[in-house]
Design a protein around this motif. Structure first.
Motif, PDB file in Angstrom:
ATOM      1  N   PRO A  45       0.812  -1.229   0.000  1.00 33.59           N
ATOM      2  CA  PRO A  45       0.000   0.000   0.000  1.00 33.59           C
ATOM      3  C   PRO A  45       0.844   1.278   0.000  1.00 33.59           C
ATOM      4  O   PRO A  45       0.452   2.273  -0.627  1.00 33.59           O
ATOM      5  CB  PRO A  45      -0.821  -0.128   1.286  1.00 33.59           C
ATOM      6  CG  PRO A  45      -0.947  -1.598   1.513  1.00 33.59           C
ATOM      7  CD  PRO A  45       0.375  -2.154   1.081  1.00 33.59           C
ATOM      8  N   ASP A  46       1.995   1.264   0.697  1.00 28.02           N
ATOM      9  CA  ASP A  46       2.877   2.437   0.671  1.00 28.02           C
ATOM     10  C   ASP A  46       3.346   2.731  -0.751  1.00 28.02           C
ATOM     11  O   ASP A  46       3.361   3.888  -1.200  1.00 28.02           O
ATOM     12  CB  ASP A  46       4.102   2.204   1.569  1.00 28.02           C
ATOM     13  CG  ASP A  46       3.767   2.255   3.046  1.00 28.02           C
ATOM     14  OD1 ASP A  46       2.789   2.921   3.411  1.00 28.02           O
ATOM     15  OD2 ASP A  46       4.507   1.623   3.828  1.00 28.02           O
ATOM     16  N   ALA A  50       5.927   9.190  -0.206  1.00 32.23           N
ATOM     17  CA  ALA A  50       7.354   9.470  -0.342  1.00 32.23           C
ATOM     18  C   ALA A  50       8.166   9.085   0.891  1.00 32.23           C
ATOM     19  O   ALA A  50       9.288   8.565   0.762  1.00 32.23           O
ATOM     20  CB  ALA A  50       7.563  10.949  -0.664  1.00 32.23           C
ATOM     21  N   GLN A  51       7.658   9.338   2.089  1.00 31.20           N
ATOM     22  CA  GLN A  51       8.451   9.101   3.296  1.00 31.20           C
ATOM     23  C   GLN A  51       8.818   7.630   3.487  1.00 31.20           C
ATOM     24  O   GLN A  51      10.002   7.305   3.618  1.00 31.20           O
ATOM     25  CB  GLN A  51       7.703   9.645   4.519  1.00 31.20           C
ATOM     26  CG  GLN A  51       7.521  11.156   4.522  1.00 31.20           C
ATOM     27  CD  GLN A  51       8.844  11.904   4.644  1.00 31.20           C
ATOM     28  OE1 GLN A  51       9.642  11.613   5.528  1.00 31.20           O
ATOM     29  NE2 GLN A  51       9.072  12.853   3.753  1.00 31.20           N
ATOM     30  N   PRO A  52       7.856   6.705   3.506  1.00 30.32           N
ATOM     31  CA  PRO A  52       8.254   5.295   3.651  1.00 30.32           C
ATOM     32  C   PRO A  52       9.073   4.777   2.469  1.00 30.32           C
ATOM     33  O   PRO A  52       9.957   3.936   2.643  1.00 30.32           O
ATOM     34  CB  PRO A  52       6.922   4.549   3.781  1.00 30.32           C
ATOM     35  CG  PRO A  52       5.888   5.472   3.244  1.00 30.32           C
ATOM     36  CD  PRO A  52       6.388   6.854   3.524  1.00 30.32           C
ATOM     37  N   ILE A  53       8.781   5.282   1.258  1.00 27.00           N
ATOM     38  CA  ILE A  53       9.568   4.859   0.092  1.00 27.00           C
ATOM     39  C   ILE A  53      11.016   5.316   0.244  1.00 27.00           C
ATOM     40  O   ILE A  53      11.957   4.559  -0.026  1.00 27.00           O
ATOM     41  CB  ILE A  53       8.955   5.425  -1.208  1.00 27.00           C
ATOM     42  CG1 ILE A  53       7.590   4.791  -1.469  1.00 27.00           C
ATOM     43  CG2 ILE A  53       9.885   5.180  -2.399  1.00 27.00           C
ATOM     44  CD1 ILE A  53       6.812   5.445  -2.596  1.00 27.00           C
ATOM     45  N   ALA A  54      11.218   6.544   0.698  1.00 30.32           N
ATOM     46  CA  ALA A  54      12.576   7.064   0.886  1.00 30.32           C
ATOM     47  C   ALA A  54      13.323   6.275   1.951  1.00 30.32           C
ATOM     48  O   ALA A  54      14.505   5.932   1.774  1.00 30.32           O
ATOM     49  CB  ALA A  54      12.509   8.541   1.265  1.00 30.32           C
ATOM     50  N   LYS A  55      12.660   5.970   3.069  1.00 30.64           N
ATOM     51  CA  LYS A  55      13.323   5.232   4.150  1.00 30.64           C
ATOM     52  C   LYS A  55      13.736   3.834   3.689  1.00 30.64           C
ATOM     53  O   LYS A  55      14.832   3.364   3.992  1.00 30.64           O
ATOM     54  CB  LYS A  55      12.403   5.150   5.359  1.00 30.64           C
ATOM     55  CG  LYS A  55      12.205   6.483   6.074  1.00 30.64           C
ATOM     56  CD  LYS A  55      11.250   6.356   7.252  1.00 30.64           C
ATOM     57  CE  LYS A  55      11.066   7.697   7.954  1.00 30.64           C
ATOM     58  NZ  LYS A  55      10.101   7.604   9.090  1.00 30.64           N
ATOM     59  N   ALA A  56      12.853   3.167   2.944  1.00 26.92           N
ATOM     60  CA  ALA A  56      13.172   1.819   2.463  1.00 26.92           C
ATOM     61  C   ALA A  56      14.254   1.844   1.383  1.00 26.92           C
ATOM     62  O   ALA A  56      14.983   0.866   1.201  1.00 26.92           O
ATOM     63  CB  ALA A  56      11.912   1.159   1.923  1.00 26.92           C
ATOM     64  N   SER A  57      14.368   2.957   0.673  1.00 26.99           N
ATOM     65  CA  SER A  57      15.333   3.060  -0.431  1.00 26.99           C
ATOM     66  C   SER A  57      16.720   3.469   0.044  1.00 26.99           C
ATOM     67  O   SER A  57      17.711   3.252  -0.670  1.00 26.99           O
ATOM     68  CB  SER A  57      14.840   4.087  -1.465  1.00 26.99           C
ATOM     69  OG  SER A  57      13.574   3.722  -1.983  1.00 26.99           O
ATOM     70  N   LEU A 101      13.183  12.587   1.873  1.00 26.87           N
ATOM     71  CA  LEU A 101      12.852  12.728   3.284  1.00 26.87           C
ATOM     72  C   LEU A 101      12.752  14.184   3.697  1.00 26.87           C
ATOM     73  O   LEU A 101      11.970  14.551   4.578  1.00 26.87           O
ATOM     74  CB  LEU A 101      13.906  12.009   4.141  1.00 26.87           C
ATOM     75  CG  LEU A 101      13.850  10.477   4.108  1.00 26.87           C
ATOM     76  CD1 LEU A 101      15.074   9.888   4.772  1.00 26.87           C
ATOM     77  CD2 LEU A 101      12.575   9.966   4.776  1.00 26.87           C
ATOM     78  N   ASP A 102      13.552  15.023   3.055  1.00 25.37           N
ATOM     79  CA  ASP A 102      13.521  16.459   3.360  1.00 25.37           C
ATOM     80  C   ASP A 102      12.350  17.166   2.688  1.00 25.37           C
ATOM     81  O   ASP A 102      12.159  18.371   2.880  1.00 25.37           O
ATOM     82  CB  ASP A 102      14.826  17.120   2.915  1.00 25.37           C
ATOM     83  CG  ASP A 102      16.008  16.680   3.768  1.00 25.37           C
ATOM     84  OD1 ASP A 102      15.762  16.175   4.882  1.00 25.37           O
ATOM     85  OD2 ASP A 102      17.159  16.827   3.321  1.00 25.37           O
ATOM     86  N   GLY A 103      11.609  16.430   1.880  1.00 25.72           N
ATOM     87  CA  GLY A 103      10.495  17.045   1.166  1.00 25.72           C
ATOM     88  C   GLY A 103      10.924  17.890  -0.013  1.00 25.72           C
ATOM     89  O   GLY A 103      10.149  18.699  -0.531  1.00 25.72           O
ATOM     90  N   LYS A 104      12.185  17.696  -0.483  1.00 29.11           N
ATOM     91  CA  LYS A 104      12.710  18.522  -1.566  1.00 29.11           C
ATOM     92  C   LYS A 104      12.586  17.856  -2.931  1.00 29.11           C
ATOM     93  O   LYS A 104      12.893  18.473  -3.951  1.00 29.11           O
ATOM     94  CB  LYS A 104      14.179  18.846  -1.303  1.00 29.11           C
ATOM     95  CG  LYS A 104      14.417  19.671  -0.046  1.00 29.11           C
ATOM     96  CD  LYS A 104      15.892  19.898   0.179  1.00 29.11           C
ATOM     97  CE  LYS A 104      16.145  20.714   1.431  1.00 29.11           C
ATOM     98  NZ  LYS A 104      17.594  20.909   1.699  1.00 29.11           N
TER      99      LYS A 104
END
Length: 393
Positions: free
Chosen positions: A173-174, A180-187, A222-225
């Motif tokens: 589901p993510d 973006a946040q969970p995708i970035a953390k997993a990546s 993660l920084d939202g940039k």
């Protein structure tokens, strides 16, 4: 004379890692028979494939200069070979790098070097609402066309390995929701330069793709940039169309414009140049950069070397190339500076009295000579961009 020209505070946010693509100047095309006209057509197809990869432009064949080159393609060939794929005769063609670069310059086209951003792809397949993540060793039927489409554009892809850390770090589901946040953390563990999320429904004529490209690192996400680029494609060529769009987007960020050099020059200062071999490795690295026309050492003091650099392209392209070289580590100081030639002198020339190494004679570990830099201290600018040389990176 020196003066400030631009400030690259965003250097630290640019990709810091890249992959070297070794096959940009090679192509494999179908060869249904061996008559001369068929071979000529096959070479033209191979040349067009290479020009698309090297320029980063999917429409490169619309250029009039390129069209003429495709008609007279044998001048660019460096090696020919024959093979087969699934029983289909194929022509393997390698092209001359320097001639390709010259051709793109004559065409006033763009050039994208072998250093390419690595893209981590989260691929999710939807089969009747049964959605699964395609991991690297899954042997999924989607992997082969995805890799082939990426290879045609010179894009280095990697899929997550699918170990315990992956399956616990991210959920379907993510990914399907594009969060973006969970995708970035997993990546983050893969340290990619860009991240893609690809959602696939159907197959063949009924294939539907919905995709997002985050063209920056997971840290920027993660920084939202990192704002994603999004798209939809469908049909049997959906994967290739998607990769063409992605490649065109990344090329707009990384490829440089050929056909003319900038006025004046720029300068950087690099520390930890302790041996003659360090100097020559760094000089060769700078000269090999796609955005650089000319490099000259202008100041040496202690373990620091300052280079005057004349660019083929813009400052942003130069900054990106610097950021993607692991042996050059940016130091948190101020800006690059523009070097303007002193009256009566030529741009980029070392000031009188400055001695730089001229050969590699002697030991590779021989220290750089101690130099008298008194003639240049009046021109030292405090705002020069500084880098640290790490030859073992």
């Amino acid at each position: 004379m020196w003066r400030f020209a631009f400030f690259f505070g965003a250097l630290m946010a640019l990709p810091l890692q890249a992959a070297t693509v070794e096959t940009l100047y090679q192509a494999q095309v179908s060869l249904p028979d061996t008559d001369s006209q068929t071979a000529q057509t096959a070479r033209a197809t191979a040349l067009q494939q290479v020009l698309v990869k090297v320029s980063g432009q999917s429409n490169i064949a619309d250029n009039e200069v390129i069209l003429k080159a495709l008609e007279n393609n044998s001048a660019y060939v460096s090696q020919l070979g024959r093979g087969s794929v699934n029983g289909q005769p194929m022509l393997d063609v390698s092209f001359d790098r320097e001639k390709i670069r010259t051709l793109l310059t004559q065409a006033n086209a763009t050039f994208w070097s072998e250093q390419r951003p690595t893209i981590l792809v989260w691929l999710i397949e939807d089969k009747s609402r049964d959605r699964t993540i395609v991991f690297d060793q899954s042997g999924n039927a989607l992997q082969s066309p995805l890799n082939q489409a990426a290879a045609l554009r010179g894009l280095p892809l990697l899929l997550p390995i699918g170990d315990f850390e992956d399956v616990t770090a991210i959920s379907v589901p993510d990914l399907w929701g594009g969060f973006a946040q969970p995708i970035a953390k997993a990546s983050s563990r893969y340290q990619p330069d860009a991240v893609m999320v690809v959602r696939v429904k159907g197959s063949g004529e009924k294939t539907q793709l919905n995709w997002q490209l985050f063209p920056d690192s997971p840290a920027a996400m993660l920084d939202g940039k990192a704002e994603p680029v999004e798209g939809r494609t469908s049909g049997p060529a959906a994967i290739q169309e998607m990769m063409n769009t992605v490649a065109d987007n990344l090329a707009a960020r990384y490829a440089i414009q050929l056909g003319g050099a900038t006025e004046g020059g720029f300068a950087i200062e690099v520390a930890n140049i302790r041996h003659v071999e360090d100097f020559f490795q760094l000089e060769s690295l700078l000269k090999a950069m796609s955005s650089v026309a000319e490099v000259n050492a202008t100041h040496l003091q202690g373990d620091r070397v300052r280079f005057s650099i004349r660019l083929l392209s813009n400052e942003q392209a130069f900054a990106r190339e610097l950021s993607m070289e692991p042996r050059l580590q940016s130091q948190p100081v101020t800006s690059l500076v523009r070097e303007l030639p002193a009256e009566g002198s030529s741009a980029g020339a070392a000031p009188e009295g400055i001695i730089v190494p001229t050969s590699r004679e002697g030991s590779a570990s021989e220290p750089l000579p101690q130099l008298d830099v008194s003639a240049t201290r009046s021109s030292v600018a405090s705002g020069i961009s500084q880098y640290y040389w790490n030859p073992n990176a």
